[in-house]
Write a protein that holds these residues in place. Structure first.
Motif, mmCIF file in Angstrom:
data_model
loop_
_atom_site.group_PDB
_atom_site.id
_atom_site.type_symbol
_atom_site.label_atom_id
_atom_site.label_comp_id
_atom_site.label_asym_id
_atom_site.label_seq_id
_atom_site.Cartn_x
_atom_site.Cartn_y
_atom_site.Cartn_z
ATOM 1 N N SER A 1 0.835 -1.212 0.000
ATOM 2 C CA SER A 1 0.000 0.000 0.000
ATOM 3 C C SER A 1 0.866 1.256 0.000
ATOM 4 O O SER A 1 0.547 2.250 -0.673
ATOM 5 C CB SER A 1 -0.936 -0.007 1.212
ATOM 6 N N PHE A 2 1.995 1.223 0.725
ATOM 7 C CA PHE A 2 2.912 2.364 0.701
ATOM 8 C C PHE A 2 3.479 2.559 -0.707
ATOM 9 O O PHE A 2 3.615 3.690 -1.203
ATOM 10 C CB PHE A 2 4.037 2.127 1.710
ATOM 11 N N PHE A 3 3.834 1.430 -1.364
ATOM 12 C CA PHE A 3 4.310 1.492 -2.741
ATOM 13 C C PHE A 3 3.247 2.090 -3.673
ATOM 14 O O PHE A 3 3.539 2.924 -4.538
ATOM 15 C CB PHE A 3 4.686 0.068 -3.201
ATOM 16 N N CYS A 4 2.003 1.695 -3.500
ATOM 17 C CA CYS A 4 0.915 2.221 -4.342
ATOM 18 C C CYS A 4 0.689 3.706 -4.096
ATOM 19 O O CYS A 4 0.360 4.467 -5.025
ATOM 20 C CB CYS A 4 -0.370 1.436 -4.087
ATOM 21 N N GLN A 5 0.844 4.156 -2.837
ATOM 22 C CA GLN A 5 0.724 5.591 -2.560
ATOM 23 C C GLN A 5 1.803 6.390 -3.312
ATOM 24 O O GLN A 5 1.529 7.451 -3.869
ATOM 25 C CB GLN A 5 0.824 5.832 -1.056
ATOM 26 N N GLY A 6 3.030 5.861 -3.296
ATOM 27 C CA GLY A 6 4.086 6.523 -4.053
ATOM 28 C C GLY A 6 3.793 6.556 -5.542
ATOM 29 O O GLY A 6 4.052 7.550 -6.232
ATOM 30 N N GLY B 1 -4.228 -6.105 -3.109
ATOM 31 C CA GLY B 1 -3.175 -5.299 -3.765
ATOM 32 C C GLY B 1 -3.661 -4.683 -5.062
ATOM 33 O O GLY B 1 -3.299 -3.549 -5.410
ATOM 34 N N ALA B 2 -4.488 -5.443 -5.792
ATOM 35 C CA ALA B 2 -5.044 -4.868 -7.018
ATOM 36 C C ALA B 2 -5.926 -3.665 -6.712
ATOM 37 O O ALA B 2 -5.957 -2.676 -7.458
ATOM 38 C CB ALA B 2 -5.827 -5.925 -7.770
ATOM 39 N N GLY B 3 -6.698 -3.738 -5.596
ATOM 40 C CA GLY B 3 -7.505 -2.580 -5.202
ATOM 41 C C GLY B 3 -6.635 -1.371 -4.887
ATOM 42 O O GLY B 3 -6.970 -0.233 -5.245
ATOM 43 N N LEU C 1 -3.673 -0.810 -6.132
ATOM 44 C CA LEU C 1 -3.186 -0.330 -7.435
ATOM 45 C C LEU C 1 -4.244 0.478 -8.171
ATOM 46 O O LEU C 1 -3.945 1.482 -8.831
ATOM 47 C CB LEU C 1 -2.767 -1.519 -8.301
ATOM 48 N N ALA C 2 -5.494 0.039 -8.081
ATOM 49 C CA ALA C 2 -6.573 0.781 -8.730
ATOM 50 C C ALA C 2 -6.707 2.184 -8.145
ATOM 51 O O ALA C 2 -6.886 3.173 -8.874
ATOM 52 C CB ALA C 2 -7.880 0.012 -8.594
ATOM 53 N N MET C 3 -6.612 2.305 -6.813
ATOM 54 C CA MET C 3 -6.656 3.634 -6.187
ATOM 55 C C MET C 3 -5.496 4.504 -6.670
ATOM 56 O O MET C 3 -5.658 5.704 -6.917
ATOM 57 C CB MET C 3 -6.614 3.485 -4.663
ATOM 58 N N ALA C 4 -4.289 3.881 -6.790
ATOM 59 C CA ALA C 4 -3.137 4.647 -7.260
ATOM 60 C C ALA C 4 -3.316 5.084 -8.711
ATOM 61 O O ALA C 4 -2.965 6.209 -9.092
ATOM 62 C CB ALA C 4 -1.865 3.816 -7.111
ATOM 63 N N LEU C 5 -3.880 4.187 -9.540
ATOM 64 C CA LEU C 5 -4.076 4.541 -10.951
ATOM 65 C C LEU C 5 -5.097 5.654 -11.130
ATOM 66 O O LEU C 5 -5.048 6.406 -12.107
ATOM 67 C CB LEU C 5 -4.501 3.309 -11.742
ATOM 68 N N LYS C 6 -6.072 5.749 -10.216
ATOM 69 C CA LYS C 6 -7.018 6.865 -10.294
ATOM 70 C C LYS C 6 -6.320 8.211 -10.103
ATOM 71 O O LYS C 6 -6.722 9.216 -10.678
ATOM 72 C CB LYS C 6 -8.113 6.690 -9.247
ATOM 73 N N GLN C 7 -5.268 8.212 -9.253
ATOM 74 C CA GLN C 7 -4.549 9.460 -8.977
ATOM 75 C C GLN C 7 -3.444 9.720 -10.002
ATOM 76 O O GLN C 7 -3.115 10.867 -10.290
ATOM 77 C CB GLN C 7 -3.941 9.417 -7.574
ATOM 78 N N ASN C 8 -2.835 8.661 -10.532
ATOM 79 C CA ASN C 8 -1.707 8.812 -11.449
ATOM 80 C C ASN C 8 -2.195 9.291 -12.827
ATOM 81 O O ASN C 8 -3.228 8.850 -13.305
ATOM 82 C CB ASN C 8 -0.979 7.473 -11.593
ATOM 83 N N ALA C 9 -1.392 10.193 -13.449
ATOM 84 C CA ALA C 9 -1.773 10.744 -14.756
ATOM 85 C C ALA C 9 -0.643 10.652 -15.766
ATOM 86 O O ALA C 9 -0.679 11.320 -16.801
ATOM 87 C CB ALA C 9 -2.190 12.208 -14.611
ATOM 88 N N SER C 10 0.409 9.806 -15.489
ATOM 89 C CA SER C 10 1.544 9.695 -16.407
ATOM 90 C C SER C 10 1.802 8.274 -16.867
ATOM 91 O O SER C 10 2.401 8.072 -17.929
ATOM 92 C CB SER C 10 2.809 10.249 -15.735
ATOM 93 N N LEU C 11 1.379 7.257 -16.108
ATOM 94 C CA LEU C 11 1.675 5.866 -16.442
ATOM 95 C C LEU C 11 0.924 5.458 -17.706
ATOM 96 O O LEU C 11 -0.281 5.670 -17.818
ATOM 97 C CB LEU C 11 1.284 4.947 -15.278
ATOM 98 N N GLN C 12 1.689 4.856 -18.661
ATOM 99 C CA GLN C 12 1.095 4.428 -19.918
ATOM 100 C C GLN C 12 1.078 2.909 -20.094
ATOM 101 O O GLN C 12 0.221 2.387 -20.790
ATOM 102 C CB GLN C 12 1.866 5.056 -21.092
ATOM 103 N N GLU C 13 2.029 2.164 -19.473
ATOM 104 C CA GLU C 13 2.091 0.709 -19.596
ATOM 105 C C GLU C 13 2.232 0.096 -18.207
ATOM 106 O O GLU C 13 3.076 0.527 -17.418
ATOM 107 C CB GLU C 13 3.287 0.300 -20.471
ATOM 108 N N LEU C 14 1.394 -0.933 -17.941
ATOM 109 C CA LEU C 14 1.425 -1.642 -16.649
ATOM 110 C C LEU C 14 1.283 -3.138 -16.936
ATOM 111 O O LEU C 14 0.311 -3.569 -17.560
ATOM 112 C CB LEU C 14 0.283 -1.145 -15.739
ATOM 113 N N ASP C 15 2.262 -3.920 -16.464
ATOM 114 C CA ASP C 15 2.289 -5.368 -16.697
ATOM 115 C C ASP C 15 2.066 -6.081 -15.365
ATOM 116 O O ASP C 15 2.920 -6.006 -14.463
ATOM 117 C CB ASP C 15 3.626 -5.767 -17.312
ATOM 118 N N LEU C 16 0.876 -6.748 -15.210
ATOM 119 C CA LEU C 16 0.522 -7.469 -13.967
ATOM 120 C C LEU C 16 0.325 -8.970 -14.232
ATOM 121 O O LEU C 16 -0.451 -9.630 -13.531
ATOM 122 C CB LEU C 16 -0.763 -6.869 -13.379
ATOM 123 N N ARG C 17 1.017 -9.509 -15.185
ATOM 124 C CA ARG C 17 0.829 -10.929 -15.486
ATOM 125 C C ARG C 17 1.418 -11.817 -14.376
ATOM 126 O O ARG C 17 2.384 -11.430 -13.703
ATOM 127 C CB ARG C 17 1.478 -11.258 -16.833
#
Length: 670
Positions: free
Chosen positions: A134-139, A160-162, A164-180
């Motif tokens: 969660s600390f990583f997702c906040q960053g 953890g996916a939840g 990440l979803a909260m972090a992605l709502k705030q993030n506005a620069s990430l273009q590629e995310l690999d969660l395989r």
């Protein structure tokens, strides 16, 4: 690289030989800015030394630390050093089994670092501990520069996916995310799908090997495609707006350049007109000065002629008196005595010789006067070019008048000597002489009256000539005034036409600004349409989620609901096709705007050509006016020549008058 190796050897208490050898190896040409320590077991001291060397502007754009077996403390020291780094763009930490402290250090790195664009965290264990992840997702949510994140095989569950979803709502620069190859499951997949409604920058999301249902995967893929389409549309609209702004700015620059060129040409025309006016005024003033000089020269010549005429009249009177006295003495000598006959004959011969000399001198003086008058005529024609010759002629005239005076004085002296010689004989015949003097006085009075009549006639001729000169001057002044009035009218017309053209150009500029505003309004409408399409897509995605929930709850009516779903999907496709049609219609509208812009450019070219033709017309008018001025100057020169001819006629009349004087009659009688 050598300085980095020396710094590592200085800061590390126990340097590792593998690390030193790797740092000593020359880098490949394509990887000069790469720090590659992959597959090397890094100790805690090595991690601390690297953590102290990496802050600031380290000479590396890529750091590869994969499969290094980093401990939690070592990873923390390394990542702490990278927090203030400004050159590293790619960081590879795969296969290091990072856990709680590593996740916290990574969160701090993502929050503080402003240069890393790609972060590879494959084959770690970040998702094992929820607090650290969660600390990583906040960053990640606070980061604004990261574009690619690899989290494969990190044991991330649905919680953890939840996060990440909260972090992605705030993030506005990430273009590629690999969660395989994680353990996200159904709930995590839904959370990630829900976050995609608010995140519009993510273009690629890999969820294979996470036990996520296929419908969620398809929905995620549709969302990614929608984001990609949206990004392409935004890029296209930005490019089009940029191109339109460039074209508008170029049009503005061209208009300003044309306007400035027009103003320059107008200023040049004004300067040329003012220069021509000044030149014409200067020419008129020069002509007036030349006329004044000629008048002054004519007046001086008239005065000199009058002086010479007076001197000639005196000499003629004296010669006439002497001739009469000689005749009287001859008669007296014949009547007195024969003894004086021989002496009288001798005296007559001497007197005749002297009179011949005097007549020859007078004829030479008259010839000289004629020559001088001819020279004066030539000098009047060449008064502007040969003023020095005029002064020489004046000096010659003064010299000749002085010589005439000297000769007259000499003649008077000779006459006085002759008077002394004949004084004795004259005393005897004084009574007869008095009678003859009275007779001569009457004759002189008659001659004086005739001379006065001639002088009055000459003065009348002079007055008539002066009146003609004044008329010519008045005519020249009127013509010059008319020419100036024509010039003023032409200037006023040019100014009015320039003002009208300026107003026309301002109207065109206003129309161009209005067309630009219309284009901007069209762009805003397009943006609104895109926002509406996005809202519709969000609504459609929510509707699809409701359908999916209904499918999970009503598995018994699967076949019927599948048919309904197919129909609804067809409806959605139809709506999407309609939206695509709208977008195509907007594109056609933009093409129409471009055609309008091209038409406006053609109109501007036509206006520029019309303006050039008008300028050519004005130049032809100016040339016509200059031709008129040259004709006026030719008329003035012709009038000057006529004045010179009249002056020559006046001089000829004066010469005729001099030749018709009593001296001329006496010479002819002799």
């Amino acid at each position: 690289m050598e300085e980095f190796r020396r710094g590592y050897a200085r800061l590390c208490a126990a340097p590792q030989g593998d690390v030193l050898r790797r740092l000593r190896e020359p880098p490949a040409p394509a990887s000069r800015a790469r720090l590659d320590l992959a597959a090397l077991g890094l100790s805690l001291d090595t991690c601390g030394a690297l953590g102290r060397l990496l802050p600031g502007a380290a000479p590396f754009a890529e750091v590869a630390l994969g499969d290094c077996g980093l401990s939690e403390e070592g990873a923390k020291l390394l990542l702490h050093g990278l927090c203030s780094n400004t050159t590293v763009k790619t960081l590879d930490l795969k296969g290091n089994n990072l856990r709680t402290m590593g996740a916290e250090a990574l969160g701090k790195l993502l929050r503080q670092n402003k240069s890393i664009r790609s972060l590879i965290l494959e084959w770690n264990s970040l998702g094992v501990w929820e607090e650290g992840f969660s600390f990583f997702c906040q960053g990640l949510g606070a980061n604004t520069v990261l574009q690619r994140l690899d989290l494969r095989n990190n044991q991330i569950n649905h919680q953890g996916a939840g996060e990440l979803a909260m972090a992605l709502k705030q993030n506005a620069s990430l273009q590629e995310l690999d969660l395989r190859w994680n353990n996200i499951g159904l709930l995590g997949g839904r959370a990630l799908l829900n976050c995609l409604h608010s995140n519009k920058t993510l273009k690629r999301l890999e969820l294979a090997g996470n036990n996520v249902p296929s419908d969620i995967l398809k929905a995620v893929e549709q969302a990614m495609n929608h984001n990609q389409d949206r990004q392409t549309i935004l890029d296209e609209t930005q490019n089009r707006t940029y191109i339109l702004t460039k074209e508008v700015l170029s049009l503005k620059d061209e208009k300003t350049k044309q306007f400035l060129d027009l103003m320059d040409t107008i200023d040049k025309q004004r300067e040329e007109i003012a220069r021509s006016g000044r030149m014409s005024a200067a020419r008129a003033s020069q002509l007036q000065e030349a006329l004044d000089e000629q008048h002054s020269i004519m007046n001086s010549l008239r005065a000199k002629l009058q002086m010479t005429e007076a001197a000639l009249a005196l000499s003629e009177q004296k010669v006439h008196n002497l001739g009469e006295l000689l005749n009287a003495t001859k008669q007296e000598q014949t009547s007195m005595a024969e003894r004086h006959f021989t002496e009288l004959q001798q005296q007559k011969q001497e007197g005749a010789d002297r009179e011949g000399k005097l007549l020859r001198d007078l004829s030479a003086a008259s010839d000289k006067n004629l020559l001088l008058r001819n020279q004066v005529d030539e000098l009047q024609k060449k008064c502007k070019v040969q003023q020095d010759q005029l002064f020489q002629v004046k000096q010659d005239l003064t010299n000749t008048t002085a010589e005439l005076k000297l000769r007259a004085v000499q003649a008077e002296e000779r006459l006085e000597m002759e008077k002394k010689r004949f004084k004795q004989s004259l005393e005897d015949m004084e009574s007869l002489r008095l009678k003859e003097v009275d007779h001569m006085a009457q004759h002189i009075e008659a001659s004086e009256r005739s001379m006065q009549d001639r002088i009055q006639r000459l003065e009348a001729i002079r007055i008539a000539l002066e009146e003609e000169l004044s008329r010519v001057k008045a005519a020249a002044l009127t013509e010059r005034g008319q020419a100036e009035e024509e010039l003023i009218k032409v200037r006023n017309q040019a100014r009015l036409e320039e003002q009208q053209r300026l107003e026309h150009l301002e109207e065109k500029l206003r129309l161009m600004t209005e067309s630009r505003d219309e284009a901007q309004n069209c762009c805003l409408k397009q943006k609104q349409m895109v926002a509406e399409a996005q809202a519709k897509a969000n609504q459609l995605s929510l509707h699809a989620d409701g359908l999916r929930r209904r499918l999970e709850e009503l598995q018994q009516d699967l076949n019927s609901k599948e048919e309904e779903k197919v129909t609804e999907v067809n409806k959605v496709k139809v709506e999407l096709q309609e939206q695509i049609g709208h977008l195509q219609a907007e594109r056609t509208a933009q093409e129409g705007l471009r055609e309008k812009i091209a038409a406006l450019e053609r109109q501007l070219k036509a206006l520029s050509s019309n303006h050039r033709e008008a300028l050519l017309d004005k130049e032809s008018e100016i040339s016509m006016l200059l031709e008129k001025l040259r004709m006026k100057e030719a008329d003035i020169s012709r009038m000057r020549e006529e004045e010179a001819q009249r002056a020559s006629f006046l001089q000829n009349a004066i010469m005729a008058y001099v030749q018709g004087s009593p001296l001329g009659t006496h010479g002819s009688r002799k």
